[in-house]
Design an enzyme around this catalytic site. Structure first.
Site, PDB file in Angstrom:
ATOM      1  N   TYR A 190       0.651  -1.188  -0.369  1.00 29.20           N
ATOM      2  CA  TYR A 190       0.503  -0.371   0.143  1.00 29.20           C
ATOM      3  C   TYR A 190       1.092   1.126   0.073  1.00 29.20           C
ATOM      4  O   TYR A 190       0.113   2.085  -0.063  1.00 29.20           O
ATOM      5  CB  TYR A 190      -0.793  -0.068   0.760  1.00 29.20           C
ATOM      6  CG  TYR A 190      -2.674   0.462   1.219  1.00 29.20           C
ATOM      7  CD1 TYR A 190      -3.011  -0.865   0.562  1.00 29.20           C
ATOM      8  CD2 TYR A 190      -2.853   1.706   0.569  1.00 29.20           C
ATOM      9  CE1 TYR A 190      -4.309  -1.342   0.709  1.00 29.20           C
ATOM     10  CE2 TYR A 190      -4.425   1.130   0.262  1.00 29.20           C
ATOM     11  CZ  TYR A 190      -5.310  -0.408   0.282  1.00 29.20           C
ATOM     12  OH  TYR A 190      -5.663   0.512   0.041  1.00 29.20           O
ATOM     13  N   LYS A 194       0.630 -13.982   5.114  1.00 32.79           N
ATOM     14  CA  LYS A 194       0.821 -15.405   4.141  1.00 32.79           C
ATOM     15  C   LYS A 194       2.208 -15.815   4.259  1.00 32.79           C
ATOM     16  O   LYS A 194       2.914 -15.604   3.642  1.00 32.79           O
ATOM     17  CB  LYS A 194       0.143 -14.714   2.498  1.00 32.79           C
ATOM     18  CG  LYS A 194       0.300 -15.778   1.552  1.00 32.79           C
ATOM     19  CD  LYS A 194      -0.932 -17.041   1.752  1.00 32.79           C
ATOM     20  CE  LYS A 194      -0.473 -17.929   0.595  1.00 32.79           C
ATOM     21  NZ  LYS A 194      -2.126 -19.155   0.689  1.00 32.79           N
ATOM     22  N   ASP A 220      -5.681 -17.147   3.458  1.00 34.87           N
ATOM     23  CA  ASP A 220      -6.431 -17.550   2.891  1.00 34.87           C
ATOM     24  C   ASP A 220      -7.667 -18.545   3.612  1.00 34.87           C
ATOM     25  O   ASP A 220      -8.779 -18.340   3.325  1.00 34.87           O
ATOM     26  CB  ASP A 220      -6.006 -18.351   1.560  1.00 34.87           C
ATOM     27  CG  ASP A 220      -4.611 -19.441   2.458  1.00 34.87           C
ATOM     28  OD1 ASP A 220      -3.925 -18.784   3.526  1.00 34.87           O
ATOM     29  OD2 ASP A 220      -4.005 -20.404   0.958  1.00 34.87           O
ATOM     30  N   ASP A 265      -6.747  -4.130   5.169  1.00 38.84           N
ATOM     31  CA  ASP A 265      -7.665  -3.411   3.897  1.00 38.84           C
ATOM     32  C   ASP A 265      -8.847  -4.430   3.335  1.00 38.84           C
ATOM     33  O   ASP A 265     -10.223  -4.252   3.001  1.00 38.84           O
ATOM     34  CB  ASP A 265      -7.221  -2.984   2.428  1.00 38.84           C
ATOM     35  CG  ASP A 265      -8.024  -2.256   1.855  1.00 38.84           C
ATOM     36  OD1 ASP A 265      -8.748  -1.488   2.259  1.00 38.84           O
ATOM     37  OD2 ASP A 265      -7.797  -2.141   0.496  1.00 38.84           O
TER      38      ASP A 265
END
Ligand code: NAD
Length: 351
Positions: A124, A187, A220, A244
């Site tokens: 970001y 992740k 996930d 986000d």
């Protein structure tokens, strides 16, 4: 005590919900001296910028601000005022409570979780390199040509400093608000260095808070878990981009954007705002739900130490939503923005 607070009405439907929010906050009895600061597309012509310096000056001086949404043109025009405010004021923590209020149409009813999103780095941060540029070619070379030649590149950076700050913030929040568990989400099985560092730092910070459970989930799996058993989660802490996306997912779990409040918090400055955008197609219609911004106001009252007023305000909102008599279209009613605000004010005065 009189609090001096900056109010940024925003653009699109922002001014309507800001006015509703100001009236509701004033009705709580907390004395606020509002300093109105104009920003967004409506002031472009007048000031030549959507974010005049006076806005930043006002927030820096007052330390506390609440804002309506501000439109970001896609592709051309000015960059996001919302992102600029967070960057300029170093508002490193984005706090988004997602709570189910009885009466809201939602597939889930037993949800009360809080998303804590890092606000300053990760993909970001906007560190990007265009396809075909000299810098892009250099990075491709550095990658030992694991990146294709015809690529554009965005950099994901996770620092020890920012991670330590955001994870501490999440644990402090959990402690102050009687929360039992913090879940760090990344992740890291794939991004072993960047997301791996986030976990490494989070584990170390967690040791300072032995009373609060700490656990980790891969992003996930987290998405699936949130859809299947959201009631298992309490406080989630995430790097910027995952935060986000998960914030909107969680807003969806509790009935949508009309009821999702938010806060951006730094060392000594805080800016409160609804999660939703300026919904420009409804501009001037006195139609959209003011609750997301009003609940952002409740977070603000809590932040400045007016805890009773914050609770009273939240209870009034919950009651109006539960009764469903005077609610806006998104909650299944026909009330106008201002009418729903009036009803919330009536409930506050009844207590
Ligand atoms: P949006 O949140 O403005 O609206 C999407 C849809 O959600 C609306 O059409 C409406 O159906 C519904 N909605 C949103 N707020 C609602 C409310 N209070 N009550 C009832 N329904 C509501 O999202 P968008 O259309 O993607 O964005 C519009 C503009 O807002 C864009 O320029 C975007 O960049 C900007 N934006 C600003 C902020 C911010 O100020 N922090 C946040 C998100 C988007």
């Amino acid at each position: 005590m009189i609090y001096k607070i900056t109010l940024i009405p925003g653009d699109g439907t922002g001014p309507e919900i800001s006015e509703a929010t100001r009236r509701v906050l004033d009705s709580t009895g907390v004395e606020i001296d509002w300093e109105i600061a104009e920003a967004g597309s409506d002031v472009m012509e007048k000031y030549g910028t959507p974010l005049p310096a006076t806005v930043l000056d006002s927030i820096r001086k007052n330390k506390v601000a609440i804002k309506g949404p501000i439109t970001t043109p896609i592709g051309s025009g000015f960059r996001s005022v919302n992102v600029a405010l967070r960057k300029e004021l170093d508002l490193y923590a984005c706090l988004r409570p997602c709570k189910y209020y009885e009466g809201v149409k939602s597939k889930y009813t037993n949800i009360d979780l809080v998303v804590v999103r890092e606000n300053t780095e990760d993909l970001y941060a906007g560190v990007e390199f265009q396809i075909g540029s000299r810098e892009t070619a250099e990075i491709i070379k550095l990658s030992n040509n694991r990146i294709r030649n015809d690529s554009a590149i965005s950099i994901k950076s996770i620092s020890r400093t920012a991670t330590e700050k955001i994870v501490k913030f999440a644990f402090e929040y959990a402690q102050k608000n009687n929360r039992k568990k913090v879940t760090a989400v990344t992740k890291a099985n794939i991004m072993k260095f960047s997301d791996g560092l986030f976990y490494e730092v989070a584990r170390s910070v967690a040791k300072d808070y032995p009373d609060i459970e700490y656990e980790e989930r891969l992003i996930d799996n987290m998405c699936m878990q949130l859809v299947q058993k959201p009631e298992l989660y309490d406080v989630l802490v995430l790097p910027n981009l995952y935060g986000d996306i998960i914030s909107d997912l969680c807003a969806g779990l509790v009935g949508g954007l009309g009821v999702a409040p938010g806060a951006n918090i730094g060392e000594d400055i805080a800016l409160f705002e609804p999660v939703h955008g300026s919904a420009p197609k409804y501009k001037g219609m006195n139609k959209v739900n003011p609750v997301a911004m009003i609940l952002s106001g409740a977070l603000m009252l809590d932040y400045i130490g007016e805890k009773d007023a914050a609770k009273k305000l939240e209870n009034a909102v919950a009651q109006v939503i539960f009764e469903k008599r005077v609610v806006t279209y998104d909650l299944g009613g026909t009330a106008k923005t201002s009418e729903m605000a009036d009803e919330i004010i009536r409930k506050i005065r009844e207590v």
